[in-house]
Motif scaffolding. Structure first.
Motif, PDB file in Angstrom:
ATOM      1  N   ILE A  25       0.843  -1.193   0.000  1.00  0.00           N
ATOM      2  CA  ILE A  25       0.000   0.000   0.000  1.00  0.00           C
ATOM      3  C   ILE A  25       0.880   1.245   0.000  1.00  0.00           C
ATOM      4  N   LYS A  26       0.594   2.127  -0.942  1.00  0.00           N
ATOM      5  CA  LYS A  26       1.411   3.348  -1.064  1.00  0.00           C
ATOM      6  C   LYS A  26       0.832   4.444  -0.181  1.00  0.00           C
ATOM      7  N   PRO A  27       1.709   5.262   0.379  1.00  0.00           N
ATOM      8  CA  PRO A  27       1.194   6.378   1.191  1.00  0.00           C
ATOM      9  C   PRO A  27       0.579   7.435   0.290  1.00  0.00           C
ATOM     10  N   ASP A  28      -0.434   8.119   0.757  1.00  0.00           N
ATOM     11  CA  ASP A  28      -0.925   9.243  -0.044  1.00  0.00           C
ATOM     12  C   ASP A  28      -0.727  10.544   0.721  1.00  0.00           C
ATOM     13  N   PHE A  29      -0.430  11.580  -0.026  1.00  0.00           N
ATOM     14  CA  PHE A  29      -0.132  12.865   0.582  1.00  0.00           C
ATOM     15  C   PHE A  29      -1.218  13.851   0.207  1.00  0.00           C
ATOM     16  N   VAL A  30      -2.117  14.128   1.164  1.00  0.00           N
ATOM     17  CA  VAL A  30      -3.162  15.112   0.903  1.00  0.00           C
ATOM     18  C   VAL A  30      -2.912  16.321   1.795  1.00  0.00           C
ATOM     19  N   PRO A  31      -3.262  17.502   1.309  1.00  0.00           N
ATOM     20  CA  PRO A  31      -3.023  18.704   2.113  1.00  0.00           C
ATOM     21  C   PRO A  31      -3.654  18.575   3.490  1.00  0.00           C
ATOM     22  N   HIS A  52      18.028  20.020  -1.308  1.00  0.00           N
ATOM     23  CA  HIS A  52      17.388  20.228  -2.610  1.00  0.00           C
ATOM     24  C   HIS A  52      15.951  20.687  -2.426  1.00  0.00           C
ATOM     25  N   GLU A  53      15.395  21.264  -3.488  1.00  0.00           N
ATOM     26  CA  GLU A  53      13.988  21.669  -3.459  1.00  0.00           C
ATOM     27  C   GLU A  53      13.138  20.445  -3.744  1.00  0.00           C
ATOM     28  N   TRP A  54      12.075  20.273  -3.010  1.00  0.00           N
ATOM     29  CA  TRP A  54      11.176  19.148  -3.289  1.00  0.00           C
ATOM     30  C   TRP A  54       9.801  19.448  -2.723  1.00  0.00           C
ATOM     31  N   ASP A  55       8.835  18.628  -3.142  1.00  0.00           N
ATOM     32  CA  ASP A  55       7.462  18.842  -2.718  1.00  0.00           C
ATOM     33  C   ASP A  55       6.847  17.490  -2.351  1.00  0.00           C
ATOM     34  N   PRO A  56       6.411  17.330  -1.113  1.00  0.00           N
ATOM     35  CA  PRO A  56       5.864  16.025  -0.701  1.00  0.00           C
ATOM     36  C   PRO A  56       4.690  15.569  -1.558  1.00  0.00           C
ATOM     37  N   ALA A  57       3.927  16.507  -2.121  1.00  0.00           N
ATOM     38  CA  ALA A  57       2.763  16.100  -2.909  1.00  0.00           C
ATOM     39  C   ALA A  57       3.158  15.668  -4.314  1.00  0.00           C
ATOM     40  N   ALA A  58       4.391  15.989  -4.726  1.00  0.00           N
ATOM     41  CA  ALA A  58       4.822  15.640  -6.085  1.00  0.00           C
ATOM     42  C   ALA A  58       5.236  14.174  -6.167  1.00  0.00           C
ATOM     43  N   ASP A  59       5.277  13.661  -7.396  1.00  0.00           N
ATOM     44  CA  ASP A  59       5.686  12.278  -7.598  1.00  0.00           C
ATOM     45  C   ASP A  59       7.169  12.092  -7.320  1.00  0.00           C
ATOM     46  N   ASP A  60       7.933  13.028  -7.882  1.00  0.00           N
ATOM     47  CA  ASP A  60       9.375  12.904  -7.780  1.00  0.00           C
ATOM     48  C   ASP A  60       9.880  13.810  -6.670  1.00  0.00           C
ATOM     49  N   TRP A  61      10.574  13.213  -5.712  1.00  0.00           N
ATOM     50  CA  TRP A  61      11.069  14.002  -4.600  1.00  0.00           C
ATOM     51  C   TRP A  61      12.502  14.479  -4.836  1.00  0.00           C
ATOM     52  N   GLY A  62      12.976  14.283  -6.033  1.00  0.00           N
ATOM     53  CA  GLY A  62      14.320  14.766  -6.362  1.00  0.00           C
ATOM     54  C   GLY A  62      15.413  14.194  -5.485  1.00  0.00           C
ATOM     55  N   LEU A  63      15.285  12.904  -5.165  1.00  0.00           N
ATOM     56  CA  LEU A  63      16.318  12.290  -4.328  1.00  0.00           C
ATOM     57  C   LEU A  63      17.643  12.279  -5.078  1.00  0.00           C
ATOM     58  N   PRO A  64      18.744  12.367  -4.368  1.00  0.00           N
ATOM     59  CA  PRO A  64      20.054  12.341  -5.047  1.00  0.00           C
ATOM     60  C   PRO A  64      20.277  11.009  -5.763  1.00  0.00           C
ATOM     61  N   GLU A  65      21.173  11.038  -6.742  1.00  0.00           N
ATOM     62  CA  GLU A  65      21.486   9.874  -7.577  1.00  0.00           C
ATOM     63  C   GLU A  65      21.642   8.571  -6.767  1.00  0.00           C
ATOM     64  N   ASN A  66      22.540   8.646  -5.805  1.00  0.00           N
ATOM     65  CA  ASN A  66      22.900   7.425  -5.066  1.00  0.00           C
ATOM     66  C   ASN A  66      22.110   7.287  -3.768  1.00  0.00           C
ATOM     67  N   TRP A  67      20.857   7.681  -3.804  1.00  0.00           N
ATOM     68  CA  TRP A  67      20.086   7.739  -2.564  1.00  0.00           C
ATOM     69  C   TRP A  67      20.021   6.403  -1.838  1.00  0.00           C
ATOM     70  N   GLU A  68      19.893   5.325  -2.624  1.00  0.00           N
ATOM     71  CA  GLU A  68      19.695   4.027  -1.973  1.00  0.00           C
ATOM     72  C   GLU A  68      20.934   3.649  -1.174  1.00  0.00           C
ATOM     73  N   GLN A  69      22.086   3.834  -1.814  1.00  0.00           N
ATOM     74  CA  GLN A  69      23.337   3.516  -1.150  1.00  0.00           C
ATOM     75  C   GLN A  69      23.513   4.381   0.101  1.00  0.00           C
ATOM     76  N   THR A  70      23.191   5.653  -0.054  1.00  0.00           N
ATOM     77  CA  THR A  70      23.336   6.587   1.066  1.00  0.00           C
ATOM     78  C   THR A  70      22.511   6.120   2.264  1.00  0.00           C
TER      79      THR A  70
END
Lengths: 546, 335, 173
Positions: A25-31, A52-70
C-alpha cells in the motif's frame, strides 16, 4: 448516462480484508496531512547533506542519484551505533499490545500508525539486509527492498509520530518507537528530506538563539515589555537580568514563551517569582532557547544546539542552571545533555536552592534543575505566600506532557505546586494521565499550522479526555509544563472542548503569588478582571495572618 | 498462516516417516546435536551482535515518579534510580510481564457515565504468562529424561502437576494449559483483524511449531505411549555422548524430537530471540539517574556549535544598543 | 405493533448494524478495536460512534428531544469525521447508512400496520439530523481554519507588539 448513486454508494467502502498486503500500500499525501519541506538555503546553511527543493505532494522528490546507497549505509552505521536499534529490529514479537496505545492510530484508524507497524516499515528493510532468514526468504517473511515509495512511506509515518513513548510503556520488551522514529528521521535527512517547521527553528536557534530568529536587542526589549506587563498587574516591575556574569543561577527556558501567547504569561510568572525571591540569576540572549528542535532532526544536531547551555554557563560563571517548563527540552537535558556535552564546566557546583538550602542531589552531575522541582521545594518550605482564591474562577486539570512524564518522571512536583496555588484541581481519567498520558498530538516538530487537521485527529484522545472532565466537573482550564503544549493545546481544546483555556504551571503560581508591596490585584496576568475581587482581598489577609 | 502450518506438518511427517524407515539416528541423534549446537552458538552470536553496538544514551522509559525531592514519593520500581530498583524492575518485567499488565481499560457506569471504573484488560498478559510458565514447567519436567538419578525437584513438580489425579498415566495439567494458551495466542492472531494484519509467517510458524511439539508430546504420553525406559536409555546415551541404538522407539518420538530441534534451530534467527533480548533493552534495564551520573557515549562526536564569540561578533552593535554586557566593546572590537 | 414500539424493539439490532456500517468505512484491520473495546478513553473513536448512534436513533424514532441535545451528542463524532481523511460527503454520508437498514427492518412492519406516514416522518427526521450534522461539520472546519490563523498570530504576538512599539519610537525620534 448513469444515475446519481445513493448515499451509501457514495461512501466507497474499504477494500476487502488484506486486499493488499501492507507492504504494497502506497502512502498518499493530501493537504493537511503533511508538513512543508525545508528550504534548500536552510539546509545548506546548516550543512545538511543533499539539500534540494522538493514537494511532498509531487511524484518525484528529487532524491540524489545514489540515494539508496546513502540510506543503506546510514542505516548500517546507525545499527552499529545504537544497540537499541538492533535490538528493537530483532525482538518484536508483534503481540499487538502497543497497537491501540498510539494517539495517531486512535485518531486516524490508519493501521500503519500502530506503533508495531510503524516500526515494521523499517524492520522490513532491516530483514532484507541484516538478517539471514530475510536474505533467504525475502517477502515471505516480510522483508523488502528500498524503493522511492518506501522512502515516501517512511517520511509519511515518521512525521506522524510525536516520539511520545506511550507505546514503549506498554511494550513487554520496552521497544521504543520514539527511538525508531528518530533514526528514520536521521536517515531521511541524509537524503535531504527535512521539514520546514523543524529546520527553520533549528537554523534560528543555532544562529540567533531563539526559534524565530529574533535578534538579541529585540529579544531583550520583548522581555522588558513583559516585565512592564507584570508591573501593570502587580505594581512591581520585576528585574530582567541579561548576560550577567557571576550570577548564581543561569535560567534557560524555551524562547516560545517569550513570543507566543499564552506562553508569555508563564514567562511573566517566572519573572515575578524570581523577583519575589530576589534570586541572583540571569537570562542569556545567547543560550535563550531551552527547547531543542535539533532533537527532531538528528542526535548531532541536538548536541550542537544543546552545547550552548554549558558554554554559556561557563562564560557567565554561573553555579548551576535552572530550566523552565518544557517537554522535549527536558528529555534532552535529562537523558542526553550530560552525555552530549558534559561533564558540566568546572565552575558549576551541585545545585542548592539559595532560598531553602535544599540540595538537588538528583541533578548532581548535570547541574540543571527543573523549575517545578525548584518551586515545589519552595512551597514545601513555606517560602512563598499564596492566595489561591485568585485562581478560584478556574477549575483546572493537569496535562502531563509526554517527555517529562515518560522521559524524566516528573509527575508529582507539578501537582504539588498546582494543589498549593489552586483550590479546584481535577484529574482527567486514569489511563490518560501520568505515565499513561496522551500526547497533545503535535510534539516533536509537528506543531505547525499546515497539518492542523492531522493534529486535531492525533490529539483526539487527549481532547476527548479533556471534554469528559469539562462536561463532568466543569473543568475550564488545563495546566501543563511544556512550551509546545502551550502552543498546541489551545487549538486542540478549542476544537474538542471549547471554553477550556490553557496555561503553564507558573502562570497560575504567579496569579496566586502574594508579592511583597504589590498593589491590590484586580486582574490576572492576562489582564482579565478577577471575579469577586473583594472577597479575594479578605481571604488574602487571612492568608497573611497565618 | 497455512503456509507455516504446512511447514510444521511437513517437518513432523518427514521425521516420522524417516525414522520409521530407519533414519531414526539421523533425527534422534544427529539433528538434536546439531540443533543444540546451532542454538547455543546462535544465541551467543546474537547476543554478541547486540552487545557489540554501544548504548549511546541513557534512555529508560520512566513509568512513574522520578527520585527528586524528599517529600515526593518515588515510584522506586517503575522509575528506578538505583541498581536495586532496576533489578526489581527487570525482575517484574521478566517474571511477571509488568508492562503487559499495565493494560487498563476504563468503563463509564451509572447514568450518563457519572462514575468511572477501571478494570484490567489482561487477557494477553494472562495467557502470555501462563504460556511462558507452563512451558518452563514442562521443560523442567523433562529433566527426568536427562538426569540419573532423577532430581528431587523434578519429582516434586510432577506430583504437583498431576495433583488432579485424572487418568492413567496421570494427566499433567501444564501440558493441557500450555496447549490452551498456545491456541489462545494463535486465535488472537487469526480472529483479531488488527493482529491478523500485522502477523507474518514468522509469527505463525513458531506458534504452530510449539503446538506441534506439545501435541506430539501429549500423544507420546497418553496415546501412542513410548517405552519410557527405552527412551530414557536412548536420551541418556545422547547426553553422555555415547548414542545407543534407537531401535524399538516409536517414530512419533522422533517427530517430537525433530520439532524441538527445529525450534532450537529457528530460535536464534527469529523473534524468539526476545528471550535473550529482553535483558538488553535499554528502556528497561537502565536507571533513571542520568542527571546524577554521567552516561558515556563511546562515539560522542566532537562539539561543534555556534560559539558565543561568533555570536557576539555577529550581533555586537545591536547588543550594545540595548546595553547588554559584552566581552569586547564595539569600538575595541573594530581595532 | 405501533410505530414507536417498532422502533424500540429493533433499537439494539439497528444500532449494531449502523455502527458496523460506520466501522466499515475505516480500514478493515482497525475495526476490531473500534467495535470491541468499550473504554471511552482507550477507544474514543468507538465511544464517539456509539454515543452518536444512540442519539441519532432516538431522535429519528421520534423521542422527545431538542436540537441542542442532539447536536451535543453528535458533536464528537462529527468533529472526528471532519478531520479524518476523505471528502465531506464521506464524512457526513454515514448518517444515510441508516436508511437502507431502516428500510429493510422497519419499513415492512410499518407498512403492514398502516404507519407509512409515521415511517416517512422518521426518515425526514434523519434528513434534519444530517443537516444538523452538516452545521457541526462546517463549524468544525471553520474552527480549523481559524486555528491556523490564530496559531500564526499567537506565535508572533509579542514580536508584532514589539515591532509596533518600535515603529512608534522611531517616529518620535
Amino acid at each position: 448516462m448513469a444515475k446519481l448513486p445513493a448515499p451509501q454508494d457514495l461512501l466507497a467502502s474499504r477494500p476487502p480484508f488484506q486486499g493488499e498486503h501492507w507492504l504494497d500500500i502506497k502512502p498518499d499525501f493530501v493537504p493537511g496531512g503533511f508538513c512543508y519541506p525545508a528550504k534548500k538555503e536552510t539546509m545548506e546553511l546548516l550543512h545538511m547533506p543533499n539539500p534540494h527543493e522538493w514537494d511532498p505532494a509531487a511524484d518525484d522528490w528529487g532524491l540524489p542519484e545514489n540515494w539508496e546507497q546513502t540510506i543503506c549505509d546510514a542505516f548500517a552505521e546507525r545499527l552499529e551505533k545504537h544497540r537499541s536499534l538492533k535490538l528493537f529490529m530483532d525482538i518484536c514479537v508483534r503481540c499487538g499490545a502497543c497497537a491501540d496505545k498510539c494517539h495517531f492510530f486512535l485518531g486516524t484508524n490508519d493501521p500503519k500508525n500502530m506503533p508495531v507497524l510503524r516500526a515494521e516499515l523499517l524492520r522490513s528493510l532491516y530483514r532484507r539486509d541484516h538478517t539471514m532468514l530475510g536474505k533467504l526468504l525475502g517477502k515471505t517473511i516480510g522483508a523488502r527492498g528500498w524503493d522511492k515509495n518506501v522512502v515516501k512511506e517512511l517520511f509519511c509515518y515518521a512525521y506522524q509520530c510525536t516520539e511520545c513513548r506511550r507505546c514503549s510503556l506498554f511494550c513487554p520488551y520496552g521497544i521504543d518507537t520514539a527511538e525508531i522514529t528518530m533514526i528514520v528521521r536521521e536517515l531521511l535527512h541524509e537524503v535531504g528530506l527535512g521539514t520546514h517547521w523543524i529546520m527553520d527553528p533549528v537554523k534560528n536557534c543555532s544562529f540567533t538563539g531563539n526559534h524565530l530568529g529574533i535578534q538579541p536587542h529585540s529579544f531583550v526589549e520583548i522581555v522588558e515589555m513583559l516585565a512592564d506587563d507584570c508591573e501593570t498587574v502587580t505594581g512591581i516591575r520585576p528585574k530582567t537580568p541579561f548576560n550577567q556574569k557571576n550570577a548564581e543561577i543561569l535560567f534557560i527556558t524555551p524562547s516560545g514563551d517569550v513570543f507566543a501567547d499564552p506562553g508569555i504569561y508563564t514567562f511573566m510568572g517566572y519573572l515575578m517569582l524570581f523577583h519575589e525571591l530576589d534570586l541572583d540569576y540571569t537570562f542569556s540572549t545567547y543560550a535563550s532557547e531551552g527547547g531543542n528542535f535539533g532533537s527532531f532532526t538528528s542526535f548531532n544536531m541536538a548536541k550542537k544546539l544543546n552545547a550552548k547551555m554549558y558554554a554559556e554557563a561557563e562564560r557567565l560563571n554561573a553555579k548551576w542552571i535552572l530550566g523552565g517548563e518544557c517537554g522535549h527540552m527536558w528529555r534532552v537535558i535529562n537523558q542526553y545533555m550530560d552525555t552530549y556535552n558534559g561533564p558540566a564546566p568546572a565552575n558549576m557546583i551541585l545545585p542548592v536552592s539559595p532560598i531553602t538550602g535544599t540540595t538537588f542531589t538528583n541533578a548532581s552531575s548535570t547541574k540543571m534543575v527543573h523549575i517545578a522541582e525548584f518551586t515545589a521545594d519552595l512551597i514545601h518550605h513555606n517560602k512563598l505566600n499564596f492566595d489561591p482564591g485568585r485562581n478560584d474562577h478556574i477549575i483546572t486539570t493537569f496535562h502531563d506532557s509526554c517527555n517529562p512524564a515518560r522521559g524524566l518522571g516528573l509527575l508529582d512536583e507539578p501537582r504539588y505546586v498546582l494543589n498549593a496555588v489552586c483550590n479546584n484541581f481535577v484529574e482527567m481519567p486514569e489511563n490518560t494521565i501520568r505515565e499513561q498520558t496522551f500526547c497533545c498530538g503535535a510534539g516533536s516538530g509537528l506543531n505547525t499550522e499546515e497539518i492542523m487537521e492531522l493534529r486535531m485527529r492525533a490529539g483526539m484522545p487527549r481532547g476527548n479526555a479533556l471534554r469528559y472532565v469539562q462536561q463532568k466537573f466543569g473543568v475550564n482550564h488545563m495546566a501543563c509544563v511544556c512550551a509546545i503544549d502551550r502552543a498546541t493545546l489551545p487549538p486542540l481544546a478549542n476544537y474538542w472542548a471549547p471554553g477550556v483555556t490553557v496555561s503553564g504551571l507558573h502562570e497560575l503560581v504567579a496569579n496566586a503569588l502574594v508579592m511583597k508591596g504589590e498593589q491590590k490585584r484586580t486582574m490576572d496576568l492576562r489582564q482579565e478582571d478577577l471575579p469577586g475581587v473583594e472577597e479575594d482581598e479578605s481571604a488574602a489577609q487571612e492568608g497573611e495572618g497565618e | 498462516m497455512f503456509l507455516s502450518l504446512l511447514l510444521v506438518l511437513l517437518i513432523g511427517a518427514v521425521a516420522w516417516a524417516g525414522s520409521a524407515v530407519g533414519f531414526a539416528s539421523l533425527f534422534g541423534v544427529a539433528l538434536p546435536y546439531l540443533a543444540l549446537a546451532v542454538f547455543i552458538v546462535g544465541m551467543v552470536c546474537r547476543m554478541a551482535y547486540w552487545a557489540k553496538s554501544p548504548v549511546p544514551f541513557c534512555i529508560p522509559t520512566t513509568g512513574g515518579q522520578e527520585q527528586s525531592l524528599d517529600f515526593i514519593k518515588q515510584a522506586k520500581f517503575d522509575c528506578p534510580n538505583t541498581r536495586i530498583g532496576v533489578f526489581v524492575r527487570m525482575f517484574l518485567e521478566i517474571f511477571l510481564f509488568r508492562s503487559l499488565f499495565r493494560n487498563t481499560q476504563a468503563d463509564l457506569v451509572g447514568n450518563n457515565g457519572t462514575g468511572t471504573v477501571y478494570y484490567s484488560s489482561k487477557w494477553l498478559w494472562c495467557f502470555a504468562l501462563v504460556f511462558h510458565y507452563c512451558f518452563l514447567l514442562v521443560f523442567l519436567r523433562h529433566f527426568r529424561f536427562f538426569t540419573e538419578p532423577v532430581p528431587f525437584w523434578t519429582t516434586c513438580l510432577e506430583t504437583l502437576d498431576g495433583v488432579m489425579q485424572i487418568g492413567a498415566p496421570r494427566f499433567f495439567m501444564t501440558g493441557g494449559i500450555l496447549l490452551a494458551a498456545l491456541l489462545f495466542l494463535l486465535g488472537r492472531r487469526v480472529f483479531n483483524e488488527q493482529l491478523r494484519y500485522i502477523s507474518l509467517v514468522n509469527d505463525y510458524f513458531p506458534l504452530w511449531l510449539l503446538v506441534g511439539i506439545v501435541c506430539t508430546g501429549v500423544c507420546l504420553r497418553y496415546f501412542d505411549k513410548a517405552e519410557i525406559a527405552m527412551v530414557k536409555i536412548f536420551i541418556m546415551g545422547i547426553t553422555h555422548f555415547s548414542p545407543v541404538s534407537p531401535d524399538g522407539i516409536t517414530p512419533l518420538f522422533f517427530a517430537h524430537v525433530t520439532l524441538v530441534s527445529a525450534l532450537l534451530l529457528y530460535f536464534p534467527f527469529s523473534k524468539l530471540a526476545h528471550m535473550g533480548g529482553i535483558f538488553f533493552s535499554p528502556t528497561r534495564n537502565m536507571a533513571n539517574n542520568s542527571r546524577r551520573v554521567r552516561h558515556i557515549n563511546p562515539w560522542n562526536p566532537p562539539k561543534q556549535y555556534f560559539t558565543y564569540a561568533e555570536y557576539e561578533d555577529t550581533y555586537r552593535d545591536v547588543m550594545a544598543e540595548v546595553g547588554l554586557p559584552l566581552e569586547k566593546e564595539p569600538d575595541r572590537a573594530a581595532e | 405493533m405501533n410505530i414507536s414500539e417498532c422502533f424500540r424493539n429493533y433499537r439494539e439490532e439497528i444500532l449494531y448494524l449502523w455502527t458496523e456500517a460506520v466501522y466499515a468505512t475505516y480500514p478493515f484491520e482497525t475495526k476490531g478495536l473500534l467495535g470491541t473495546v468499550i473504554d471511552p478513553f482507550g477507544n474514543p473513536g468507538g465511544d464517539m460512534t456509539r454515543e452518536a448512534a444512540q442519539a441519532m436513533y432516538d431522535a429519528v424514532a421520534g423521542d422527545e428531544t431538542t436540537v441542542e441535545t442532539v447536536k451535543t451528542a453528535l458533536e464528537r463524532f462529527v468533529k472526528l469525521r471532519a478531520v479524518q481523511k476523505g471528502t465531506p460527503s464521506r464524512a457526513l454520508g454515514v448518517f444515510y447508512l441508516l436508511k437502507p437498514i431502516m428500510r429493510e427492518r422497519l419499513l415492512p412492519l410499518c407498512a403492514a400496520s398502516g404507519e407509512l406516514n409515521g415511517y416517512l416522518a422518521a426518515e425526514s427526521r434523519l434528513d434534519s439530523l444530517t443537516l444538523l450534522a452538516f452545521d457541526i461539520h462546517m463549524a468544525a472546519r471553520e474552527t480549523l481554519a481559524e486555528s491556523r490563523i490564530m496559531e500564526i498570530r499567537d506565535r508572533y504576538a509579542q514580536v508584532e507588539r514589539w515591532a509596533q512599539t518600535h515603529t512608534r519610537k522611531a517616529h518620535l525620534l
